[in-house]
Scaffold this active site. Structure first.
Site, PDB file in Angstrom:
ATOM      1  N   HIS A  38       0.844  -1.209   0.000  1.00  0.00           N
ATOM      2  CA  HIS A  38       0.000   0.000   0.000  1.00  0.00           C
ATOM      3  C   HIS A  38       0.873   1.250   0.000  1.00  0.00           C
ATOM      4  O   HIS A  38       1.471   1.605   1.005  1.00  0.00           O
ATOM      5  CB  HIS A  38      -0.938   0.024   1.212  1.00  0.00           C
ATOM      6  CG  HIS A  38      -2.003   1.067   1.091  1.00  0.00           C
ATOM      7  ND1 HIS A  38      -3.336   0.768   0.899  1.00  0.00           N
ATOM      8  CD2 HIS A  38      -1.941   2.426   1.083  1.00  0.00           C
ATOM      9  CE1 HIS A  38      -4.035   1.878   0.797  1.00  0.00           C
ATOM     10  NE2 HIS A  38      -3.208   2.912   0.913  1.00  0.00           N
ATOM     11  N   HIS A  71       1.338   5.329  -2.121  1.00  0.00           N
ATOM     12  CA  HIS A  71       0.813   6.343  -3.067  1.00  0.00           C
ATOM     13  C   HIS A  71       2.008   7.026  -3.721  1.00  0.00           C
ATOM     14  O   HIS A  71       2.496   8.047  -3.227  1.00  0.00           O
ATOM     15  CB  HIS A  71      -0.042   7.372  -2.337  1.00  0.00           C
ATOM     16  CG  HIS A  71      -1.311   6.819  -1.777  1.00  0.00           C
ATOM     17  ND1 HIS A  71      -2.532   6.948  -2.403  1.00  0.00           N
ATOM     18  CD2 HIS A  71      -1.548   6.102  -0.645  1.00  0.00           C
ATOM     19  CE1 HIS A  71      -3.461   6.345  -1.682  1.00  0.00           C
ATOM     20  NE2 HIS A  71      -2.885   5.830  -0.605  1.00  0.00           N
ATOM     21  N   GLN A 118      -9.558   9.192  -5.209  1.00  0.00           N
ATOM     22  CA  GLN A 118      -9.255   9.823  -3.918  1.00  0.00           C
ATOM     23  C   GLN A 118     -10.395  10.709  -3.412  1.00  0.00           C
ATOM     24  O   GLN A 118     -10.646  10.809  -2.222  1.00  0.00           O
ATOM     25  CB  GLN A 118      -7.966  10.654  -4.034  1.00  0.00           C
ATOM     26  CG  GLN A 118      -7.586  11.442  -2.788  1.00  0.00           C
ATOM     27  CD  GLN A 118      -7.155  10.565  -1.632  1.00  0.00           C
ATOM     28  OE1 GLN A 118      -6.037  10.081  -1.571  1.00  0.00           O
ATOM     29  NE2 GLN A 118      -8.068  10.331  -0.687  1.00  0.00           N
ATOM     30  N   HIS A 128      -9.636   1.558  -0.082  1.00  0.00           N
ATOM     31  CA  HIS A 128      -9.400   2.252   1.187  1.00  0.00           C
ATOM     32  C   HIS A 128     -10.704   2.102   1.965  1.00  0.00           C
ATOM     33  O   HIS A 128     -11.702   2.738   1.619  1.00  0.00           O
ATOM     34  CB  HIS A 128      -9.117   3.729   0.949  1.00  0.00           C
ATOM     35  CG  HIS A 128      -7.738   4.023   0.473  1.00  0.00           C
ATOM     36  ND1 HIS A 128      -7.260   3.606  -0.743  1.00  0.00           N
ATOM     37  CD2 HIS A 128      -6.724   4.724   1.068  1.00  0.00           C
ATOM     38  CE1 HIS A 128      -6.006   4.028  -0.875  1.00  0.00           C
ATOM     39  NE2 HIS A 128      -5.656   4.702   0.199  1.00  0.00           N
ATOM     40  N   GLU A 151     -11.323   3.782   6.853  1.00  0.00           N
ATOM     41  CA  GLU A 151     -10.133   4.420   7.428  1.00  0.00           C
ATOM     42  C   GLU A 151     -10.595   5.551   8.341  1.00  0.00           C
ATOM     43  O   GLU A 151     -10.469   6.736   8.033  1.00  0.00           O
ATOM     44  CB  GLU A 151      -9.202   4.950   6.326  1.00  0.00           C
ATOM     45  CG  GLU A 151      -7.844   5.378   6.881  1.00  0.00           C
ATOM     46  CD  GLU A 151      -6.884   5.868   5.815  1.00  0.00           C
ATOM     47  OE1 GLU A 151      -7.273   5.924   4.635  1.00  0.00           O
ATOM     48  OE2 GLU A 151      -5.738   6.223   6.171  1.00  0.00           O
ATOM     49  N   ASP A 196       2.550   3.355   2.680  1.00  0.00           N
ATOM     50  CA  ASP A 196       1.452   4.301   2.413  1.00  0.00           C
ATOM     51  C   ASP A 196       1.936   5.656   1.898  1.00  0.00           C
ATOM     52  O   ASP A 196       1.555   6.079   0.814  1.00  0.00           O
ATOM     53  CB  ASP A 196       0.581   4.475   3.669  1.00  0.00           C
ATOM     54  CG  ASP A 196      -0.833   4.945   3.337  1.00  0.00           C
ATOM     55  OD1 ASP A 196      -1.119   5.214   2.156  1.00  0.00           O
ATOM     56  OD2 ASP A 196      -1.658   5.054   4.266  1.00  0.00           O
ATOM     57  N   TRP A 250      -0.483  13.591   3.962  1.00  0.00           N
ATOM     58  CA  TRP A 250      -1.041  12.723   4.997  1.00  0.00           C
ATOM     59  C   TRP A 250      -0.015  12.309   6.046  1.00  0.00           C
ATOM     60  O   TRP A 250      -0.365  11.798   7.101  1.00  0.00           O
ATOM     61  CB  TRP A 250      -1.611  11.445   4.352  1.00  0.00           C
ATOM     62  CG  TRP A 250      -2.830  11.708   3.542  1.00  0.00           C
ATOM     63  CD1 TRP A 250      -4.128  11.604   3.956  1.00  0.00           C
ATOM     64  CD2 TRP A 250      -2.886  12.142   2.176  1.00  0.00           C
ATOM     65  NE1 TRP A 250      -4.969  11.946   2.935  1.00  0.00           N
ATOM     66  CE2 TRP A 250      -4.253  12.270   1.833  1.00  0.00           C
ATOM     67  CE3 TRP A 250      -1.923  12.437   1.199  1.00  0.00           C
ATOM     68  CZ2 TRP A 250      -4.673  12.687   0.566  1.00  0.00           C
ATOM     69  CZ3 TRP A 250      -2.343  12.851  -0.058  1.00  0.00           C
ATOM     70  CH2 TRP A 250      -3.697  12.970  -0.362  1.00  0.00           C
TER      71      TRP A 250
HETATM   72 ZN    ZN Z   1      -3.713   4.956   1.078  1.00  0.00          ZN
END
Ligand code: ZN
Length: 441
Positions: free
Chosen positions: A75, A77, A171, A234, A237, A333, A339
């Protein structure tokens, strides 16, 4: 024909019970034309007995270190990496939802070349920590699909050194996003699949209302069936114990017969749900063979932001899922994105966090821990058939600066060598052979 002999190595396959290297004798690995030809004890002398001219073969002494299959980051991005300090992108609250807002407000200037340049650095950082298999999400809530184009190009350009799987990921939501020409996030996800993305993505807990979230789960499973793709959502979360898209995703995937091709990422809400609910849900998760991807550092940072004290840990039930026989793998991630301000691709660090947060530190659990970065990851990615140190499979493996799995975890050790189809991608030298050597320098 290219032949290489790697000698004097302990082997951790990542399979349960195979990891106690102190009881595993040293082995040798023969690689021929990019595939494992033979793996076994005293292979060198056996081959010589069989008449093979060992002196003509390239031989690499692995000096009693530990080999295992390459790490999988399930996982990540890659389109977001190194954007954390971009003007307007700084996430002041440290919440997931401000991260999405900041990204949305600052993503309009992306170009294919710029995304590729950042992603290349992100991939290189992962590779130097022993990763050879990465599943990356690509944000497709962008009418130009810039991120997806960039990552699909990289997937092809880098395929000899790293395996990339790309998720067509909305997203900003499948049904909460509307593009300039009226296109929905779902339309763009489908366009991404047609362009060559490997997986269908979703983000139901972010949709504007429960109905949109539920609809998006139906769409995810329908698209995966229609285009014969994997699924990575996702999912839940959030610390909200009532966010329950996991059960819908699992039930739909199960009924469509594609549960084992489905991954639920994050599922932080399971960390807040009550035990009676989890007990009931576990039956479905097992029957469906759903995979889980946990991002411990990211969610430790993002979750619990509405809590005072006690403050929740933010991660899914890694220990309980594992004990129930459900497959759990791990992800970095983020690397310096809106984030998460850090993240460097060091999967041994990710493993270290999850073992602590999930309280999985019995000696048996530590001895078995590399599975989270290896076979469990390959299972999530649907690549088990071509993965692992077995004769006939592609000769992909890494060498850790340890002689047992326990020592590897205990030392949060470095990766000394990464081998891809028999070709060494990099080596890292250690001049210190034991800690006590330091005292004599
Ligand atoms: Zn993610």
């Amino acid at each position: 024909m290219t032949t290489t002999l790697f000698t004097n190595v302990h082997i951790a396959t990542g399979m349960p019970g195979s990891t106690a290297a102190e009881t595993t004798p040293l082995q040798d690995i023969l690689v021929e034309d990019g595939r494992f030809k033979k793996i076994g004890q005293r292979l060198v002398s056996k081959l010589a007995t069989q008449g093979m001219d060992i002196s003509s073969i390239e031989t690499i002494d692995l000096e009693g270190k530990l080999a295992c299959p390459p790490f999988c980051d399930t996982h990540l991005h890659l389109d977001y990496v190194f954007t954390a300090r971009k003007p307007g992108a700084v996430n002041e609250s440290g919440t997931l939802f401000e991260g999405i807002q900041r990204w949305s407000e600052t993503k309009s200037d992306l170009t294919v070349d710029e995304v590729k340049e950042r992603a290349r650095i992100g991939i290189a950082k992962e590779m130097r920590h022993g990763v050879q298999f990465i599943r990356s999400h690509a944000d497709v809530t962008d009418p130009n699909l810039t991120s997806l184009k960039a990552l699909l190009e990289l997937k092809e350009e880098l395929k000899d050194t790293v395996t990339l799987q790309i998720v067509s990921f909305p997203q900003e939501g499948m049904y909460s996003y509307e593009g300039p020409h009226g296109e929905s996030g779902a339309d763009l996800v489908e366009e991404g699949l047609k362009m060559g993305a490997d997986c269908v993505g979703g983000i139901p807990h972010f949709e504007q209302c429960r109905e949109f979230g539920e609809r998006s789960m139906h769409t995810v499973v329908e698209l995966a069936s229609k285009y014969n793709k994997l699924i990575d959502v996702h999912c839940d979360e959030t610390d909200d114990p009532n966010s329950r898209y996991l059960e819908l995703l699992s039930a739909l995937a199960y009924r469509a017969g594609i549960g084992s091709k489905t991954t639920a990422s994050h599922t932080c809400s399971l960390g807040s749900a009550d035990n009676a609910y989890f007990f009931h849900l576990t039956k479905l998760l097992k029957a469906a063979h759903i995979n889980f991807a946990c991002a411990p550092t990211e969610n430790l940072y993002l979750q619990g932001r509405q809590d005072t004290f006690p403050k929740r840990r933010g991660i899914t039930r890694v220990k309980e899922l594992t004990e129930a026989g459900v497959n759990v793998s791990l992800g970095q991630d983020s690397m310096q994105d809106p984030w998460y301000p850090v993240g460097n691709g060091n999967m041994m660090l990710i493993l270290d966090y999850v073992l602590h947060l999930a309280q999985m530190m019995s000696f048996e659990e530590i001895d078995d821990a590399l599975k989270f970065l290896t076979v469990n990851g390959a299972t999530t990615l649907g690549m088990r058939d071509s993965y692992g140190l077995e004769a006939g499979k592609p000769a992909n493996f890494i060498v850790l600066d340890a002689s047992s799995v326990f020592d590897a975890v205990y030392e949060r050790c470095d990766v000394l060598r990464s081998v891809r189809e028999g070709r060494t991608l990099f080596t890292r030298n250690t001049s210190i052979t034991t800690d006590l050597d330091l005292l004599t320098l």
